[in-house]
Scaffold this active site. Structure first.
Site, PDB file in Angstrom:
ATOM      1  N   ASP A  90       0.847  -1.187   0.000  1.00 14.48           N
ATOM      2  CA  ASP A  90       0.000   0.000   0.000  1.00 14.48           C
ATOM      3  C   ASP A  90       0.885   1.241   0.000  1.00 14.48           C
ATOM      4  O   ASP A  90       1.909   1.285   0.696  1.00 14.48           O
ATOM      5  CB  ASP A  90      -0.883   0.033   1.250  1.00 14.48           C
ATOM      6  CG  ASP A  90      -2.115  -0.840   1.127  1.00 14.48           C
ATOM      7  OD1 ASP A  90      -2.251  -1.554   0.118  1.00 14.48           O
ATOM      8  OD2 ASP A  90      -2.954  -0.813   2.057  1.00 14.48           O
ATOM      9  N   SER A 258       8.293   3.407   4.587  1.00 11.57           N
ATOM     10  CA  SER A 258       9.506   3.642   3.808  1.00 11.57           C
ATOM     11  C   SER A 258       9.187   3.469   2.332  1.00 11.57           C
ATOM     12  O   SER A 258       8.165   3.961   1.851  1.00 11.57           O
ATOM     13  CB  SER A 258      10.634   2.715   4.251  1.00 11.57           C
ATOM     14  OG  SER A 258      11.849   3.117   3.652  1.00 11.57           O
TER      15      SER A 258
END
EC number: 4.1.1.65
Length: 295
Positions: A90, A258
């Site tokens: 996602d 990240s």
């Protein structure tokens, strides 16, 4: 002016200490304080907890437990077409396209090279010359677990030490070679569609990078390259069994958001032409159509 200040801060901030302290705080079992902080985070980022397999806040003793929450099994339907590779995380697609020889894309007229991203490992670089790539930024509010775009057999894992610059799109589009300068975990898989690299990029306040087979890879941050090799005859030379991960199955996670990068070989896959930079990415959506290498 603001962009220049943001980039300057990337050099001035004590990134390792900030990451270490945030990691300690995220692992702290703070009782009602932790639950209130999680509730505030949910409110600020408008997180739909119905998508989580544990929607009750009392199930999360620490911030890390919340950040690494699993999605409900029906939250992200997986495209079941065997020729379809799916989006592994996602987030937001920041770059997607073809690799020109070894040039992935350019930032401020400075090219990203496979050589830098893959830390000069020619045996891996060769698989992806003139191939294709996708880069997905994972904001703090999104699911931090990473999944397999297709079924793959693990061949190599590399931990490359490096910096902890922010990977926010506002930074990466103005600061050259962040992905080649930051610490990262490179996972090489052999698939029905040729070789695939799935690269987990470290960043400031990313307290940990983990895989499902090795567990926590970083920390500790010892500043040395680590390399795990797995044989091509289905015998894992660093463990007892070969490691085959199925399409749509979890392969790793970040503790805080990240970036994940995927690389594919030349003429091995055709990227979904509906996907563009800054599109929303959702696990299970079609990423590419693969040409099977099976004979």
């Amino acid at each position: 002016m603001l962009e220049k200040i943001q980039i300057l801060l990337q050099y001035l901030l004590p990134k390792y200490w900030i990451t270490y302290l945030v990691g300690l705080g995220a692992s702290w079992k703070g009782g009602w304080i932790t639950r209130y902080a999680i509730l505030l985070f949910i409110h600020i980022y408008k997180i739909d907890m119905k998508e989580s397999d544990k929607p009750n806040l009392t199930d999360y003793a620490t911030f890390n437990a919340f950040f690494t929450r699993k999605l409900h099994k029906n939250a992200r339907p997986i495209d079941t077409n065997p020729s379809t590779l799916i989006i592994p995380a996602d987030g937001i697609i920041t770059q997607i396209g073809k690799i020109n020889q070894t040039n992935i894309f350019r930032v401020k007229n400075a090219p990203y090279h496979l050589d830098g991203l893959l830390a000069g490992h020619d045996n891996i670089i060769d698989y992806f010359i003139n191939g294709s790539f996708v880069i997905i930024y994972i904001p703090p509010q999104n699911c931090h677990r990473i999944y397999m775009p297709c079924t793959g057999t693990l061949r190599e894992v590399l931990y490359i030490p490096g910096n902890l610059f922010s990977v926010h799109p506002k930074i990466t589009k103005n600061m050259p070679n962040i992905f080649s300068r930051n610490e990262r975990v490179i996972c090489l898989f052999e698939t029905d569609f040729g070789y695939m690299a799935q690269i987990l990029i470290g960043a400031i306040i990313v307290g940990s990078i983990e895989t499902t087979w090795l567990g926590t890879i970083t920390p500790p941050r010892e500043g040395i390259v680590r390399h795990w090799r797995y044989s091509s005859n289905n015998t894992n030379t660093d463990a007892d069994d070969s490691i085959i991960l199925q399409k749509g199955h979890e392969m790793g996670l970040f503790k805080l958001g990240s970036t994940v990068i995927n690389l594919f070989g030349d003429k091995k896959v055709i990227l979904n032409n509906l996907l563009q930079p800054y599109d929303i990415a959702r696990i299970g959506m079609p990423l590419a159509h693969g040409h099977s290498q099976k004979k």
